[in-house]
Design a protein around this motif. Sequence first.
Motif, PDB file in Angstrom:
ATOM      1  N   ALA A   1       0.821  -1.205   0.000  1.00  0.00           N
ATOM      2  CA  ALA A   1       0.000   0.000   0.000  1.00  0.00           C
ATOM      3  C   ALA A   1       0.858   1.259   0.000  1.00  0.00           C
ATOM      4  N   ALA A   2       1.925   1.259   0.788  1.00  0.00           N
ATOM      5  CA  ALA A   2       2.802   2.421   0.871  1.00  0.00           C
ATOM      6  C   ALA A   2       3.540   2.661  -0.443  1.00  0.00           C
ATOM      7  N   LEU A   3       4.079   1.576  -1.038  1.00  0.00           N
ATOM      8  CA  LEU A   3       4.804   1.713  -2.304  1.00  0.00           C
ATOM      9  C   LEU A   3       3.877   2.158  -3.428  1.00  0.00           C
ATOM     10  N   SER A   4       2.646   1.643  -3.419  1.00  0.00           N
ATOM     11  CA  SER A   4       1.692   1.995  -4.467  1.00  0.00           C
ATOM     12  C   SER A   4       1.341   3.473  -4.445  1.00  0.00           C
ATOM     13  N   TYR A   5       1.376   4.081  -3.266  1.00  0.00           N
ATOM     14  CA  TYR A   5       1.013   5.494  -3.125  1.00  0.00           C
ATOM     15  C   TYR A   5       2.240   6.392  -3.027  1.00  0.00           C
ATOM     16  N   GLY A   6       3.441   5.797  -3.190  1.00  0.00           N
ATOM     17  CA  GLY A   6       4.664   6.569  -3.185  1.00  0.00           C
ATOM     18  C   GLY A   6       5.060   7.120  -1.833  1.00  0.00           C
ATOM     19  N   ILE A   7       4.675   6.408  -0.750  1.00  0.00           N
ATOM     20  CA  ILE A   7       5.018   6.851   0.604  1.00  0.00           C
ATOM     21  C   ILE A   7       6.397   6.351   0.984  1.00  0.00           C
ATOM     22  N   GLU A   8       7.214   7.244   1.502  1.00  0.00           N
ATOM     23  CA  GLU A   8       8.547   6.865   1.971  1.00  0.00           C
ATOM     24  C   GLU A   8       8.459   6.264   3.370  1.00  0.00           C
ATOM     25  N   PHE A   9       9.057   5.108   3.528  1.00  0.00           N
ATOM     26  CA  PHE A   9       9.006   4.424   4.819  1.00  0.00           C
ATOM     27  C   PHE A   9       9.844   5.182   5.845  1.00  0.00           C
ATOM     28  N   SER A  10       9.208   5.525   6.979  1.00  0.00           N
ATOM     29  CA  SER A  10       9.888   6.296   8.026  1.00  0.00           C
ATOM     30  C   SER A  10       9.697   5.624   9.374  1.00  0.00           C
ATOM     31  N   GLN A  11      10.338   6.220  10.397  1.00  0.00           N
ATOM     32  CA  GLN A  11      10.207   5.680  11.744  1.00  0.00           C
ATOM     33  C   GLN A  11       8.765   5.757  12.234  1.00  0.00           C
ATOM     34  N   ASP A  12       8.025   6.799  11.827  1.00  0.00           N
ATOM     35  CA  ASP A  12       6.622   6.931  12.225  1.00  0.00           C
ATOM     36  C   ASP A  12       5.794   5.775  11.692  1.00  0.00           C
ATOM     37  N   TYR A  13       6.041   5.402  10.448  1.00  0.00           N
ATOM     38  CA  TYR A  13       5.292   4.291   9.862  1.00  0.00           C
ATOM     39  C   TYR A  13       5.716   2.957  10.482  1.00  0.00           C
ATOM     40  N   PHE A  14       6.986   2.857  10.833  1.00  0.00           N
ATOM     41  CA  PHE A  14       7.452   1.642  11.528  1.00  0.00           C
ATOM     42  C   PHE A  14       6.735   1.489  12.864  1.00  0.00           C
ATOM     43  N   THR A  15       6.615   2.595  13.607  1.00  0.00           N
ATOM     44  CA  THR A  15       5.889   2.590  14.885  1.00  0.00           C
ATOM     45  C   THR A  15       4.424   2.233  14.665  1.00  0.00           C
ATOM     46  N   LEU A  16       3.863   2.716  13.559  1.00  0.00           N
ATOM     47  CA  LEU A  16       2.469   2.414  13.230  1.00  0.00           C
ATOM     48  C   LEU A  16       2.258   0.916  13.018  1.00  0.00           C
ATOM     49  N   ILE A  17       3.165   0.297  12.286  1.00  0.00           N
ATOM     50  CA  ILE A  17       3.055  -1.145  12.027  1.00  0.00           C
ATOM     51  C   ILE A  17       3.160  -1.939  13.330  1.00  0.00           C
ATOM     52  N   ILE A  18       4.147  -1.623  14.153  1.00  0.00           N
ATOM     53  CA  ILE A  18       4.343  -2.337  15.414  1.00  0.00           C
ATOM     54  C   ILE A  18       3.116  -2.183  16.308  1.00  0.00           C
ATOM     55  N   SER A  19       2.581  -0.976  16.388  1.00  0.00           N
ATOM     56  CA  SER A  19       1.391  -0.732  17.217  1.00  0.00           C
ATOM     57  C   SER A  19       0.207  -1.542  16.708  1.00  0.00           C
ATOM     58  N   THR A  20       0.039  -1.580  15.391  1.00  0.00           N
ATOM     59  CA  THR A  20      -1.063  -2.348  14.797  1.00  0.00           C
ATOM     60  C   THR A  20      -0.924  -3.836  15.096  1.00  0.00           C
ATOM     61  N   LEU A  21       0.295  -4.358  14.958  1.00  0.00           N
ATOM     62  CA  LEU A  21       0.534  -5.772  15.232  1.00  0.00           C
ATOM     63  C   LEU A  21       0.251  -6.104  16.699  1.00  0.00           C
ATOM     64  N   LEU A  22       0.634  -5.226  17.607  1.00  0.00           N
ATOM     65  CA  LEU A  22       0.390  -5.459  19.032  1.00  0.00           C
ATOM     66  C   LEU A  22      -1.101  -5.464  19.340  1.00  0.00           C
ATOM     67  N   ILE A  23      -1.832  -4.501  18.749  1.00  0.00           N
ATOM     68  CA  ILE A  23      -3.284  -4.445  18.973  1.00  0.00           C
ATOM     69  C   ILE A  23      -3.952  -5.685  18.401  1.00  0.00           C
ATOM     70  N   TYR A  24      -3.576  -6.047  17.172  1.00  0.00           N
ATOM     71  CA  TYR A  24      -4.165  -7.226  16.521  1.00  0.00           C
ATOM     72  C   TYR A  24      -3.849  -8.499  17.311  1.00  0.00           C
ATOM     73  N   ALA A  25      -2.600  -8.637  17.768  1.00  0.00           N
ATOM     74  CA  ALA A  25      -2.203  -9.833  18.526  1.00  0.00           C
ATOM     75  C   ALA A  25      -2.969  -9.922  19.842  1.00  0.00           C
ATOM     76  N   TYR A  26      -3.091  -8.789  20.524  1.00  0.00           N
ATOM     77  CA  TYR A  26      -3.803  -8.790  21.810  1.00  0.00           C
ATOM     78  C   TYR A  26      -5.269  -9.187  21.624  1.00  0.00           C
ATOM     79  N   LEU A  27      -5.928  -8.603  20.631  1.00  0.00           N
ATOM     80  CA  LEU A  27      -7.335  -8.924  20.387  1.00  0.00           C
ATOM     81  C   LEU A  27      -7.497 -10.373  19.936  1.00  0.00           C
ATOM     82  N   SER A  28      -6.582 -10.853  19.104  1.00  0.00           N
ATOM     83  CA  SER A  28      -6.670 -12.233  18.598  1.00  0.00           C
ATOM     84  C   SER A  28      -6.532 -13.243  19.723  1.00  0.00           C
ATOM     85  N   GLU A  29      -5.569 -13.005  20.613  1.00  0.00           N
ATOM     86  CA  GLU A  29      -5.368 -13.932  21.721  1.00  0.00           C
ATOM     87  C   GLU A  29      -6.511 -13.828  22.731  1.00  0.00           C
TER      88      GLU A  29
END
Length: 466
Positions: A33-61
């Motif tokens: 999605a990021a590459l398709s829209y020409g978004i440069e990967f940054s630390q903010d987006y890295f934090t976004l991914i980690i936060s999303t994974l933590l929320i998803y993992a917590y809800l899934s478990e």
Amino acid sequence: MLANNSFSLETDGYSFLYRLVDIFIIITTFVIAALSYGIEFSQDYFTLIISTLLIYAYLSESMQLYRSWRVGKFSKMILLLSCIVSLTFMCLSAILFIFKLGDSFSRVVIVGWFFSAFILLISWRVVTKVIKSNRRKSGRNNQDIAIIGLTKSGHQLYDEIEQHFELGFRFAGFYDDRQPDRMTGLPINLLEGNIDKAIDLAKAGRIQKLYICLPMVAEKRIAEIIKKTGDTTVDVFIIPDFMLKNLMQARIGSVGSIDTISVFESPLNGMKHFYKRTFDIIFSAVAIIALSPLLIAISIAIMLNSKGAVIFKQDRYGLDGRKIKVWKFRSMTVVENASVVTQATKGDARITSVGRFLRRTSLDELPQFFNVLFGDMSVVGPRPHAVAHNEEYRSLVSYYMLRHKVVPGITGWAQINGWRGETDTLDKMEKRVEFDLAYIRNWSLMWDFKIVFMTIFKGFVGKNAY
């Protein structure tokens, strides 16, 4: 020999695979999605991914997405997955709104990311379901089940099994003590024998699940069957002859539209298993690193004190009666791992001088942290007994085999209450089993912490440890 039960695709190693694939999909769809829209990967987006994974993992478990769905409905799993993805999106949106971070991220990328991830999370499960269905049609990955009671409810359960091959059940037959003339209108040709024959199959490990379909008024007979199956590791369920969901507190399951009551089933499932396994991995890894100088020193002392291997690996029974190799520092001049194992006694000549100190202080058990790290054992749980002792006591102590419904531990509730070491009398083993079962019934992560804490002060030594 104990049962070597088979497991459904969504448990054990496969549950880890499900989690891994979900994580891969979430990360990959974001990158696309990021590459398709020409978004440069940054630390903010890295934090976004980690936060999303933590929320998803917590809800899934928390919602037990990765539990076994063998006896559940695929549509329910998809609905649950949809709820988890939606809640993850809403939680992330709320965080961005509360902390005023919305302007830092592309809304198009986030919406496209969640939509594509949602489609792929469902799609790969659909593909997996088709593959599993084809495998089960061909007779692979099936569990053998028996039904006690050729009754109306038993016949209804049989019909559900026959109509839903995706459940992965292979029917082993009906078992009933009644005469055929009392079973009018029921498929007598499917009757394979009496109830004792079904129990013998369970003891021999030839069936994985046993369903009791007797009328609830036959409580004495049901209680007798339950007691006998306490000498097995088979999963036992009662099929009530009336709906019980609004009448009693119990763990209710279902096979299709037929209700079941769990009688003997591991209490550590879903989020509980996740918490306990996480605790075990972290604790054992830290313990191995912190104790490495002591482990090396003990190894050298053993080599200098007597001939033989430093580590002694003995066959024990683990979760669901599967054989595991338990590691210990060698403390004797002999290595016993046969059908007959003589327990150590006070003043035992087989014990070396170094071994006597190790056994008195329980330092000989330290290599079992590797067993914990590998998943065969837990930090806290019922102590695994030698195979020979299991076979001896399973027929003498009621519900003895229920100790194997959880992963065995390095320390346990019985050990810190003084029931460790030699069990030279039947009452000692009965007390140990009593404390083990109390732990299993009332497990909590805080109780594990309490037992570990108490072990430090009173669990390493004891008057019965030789």
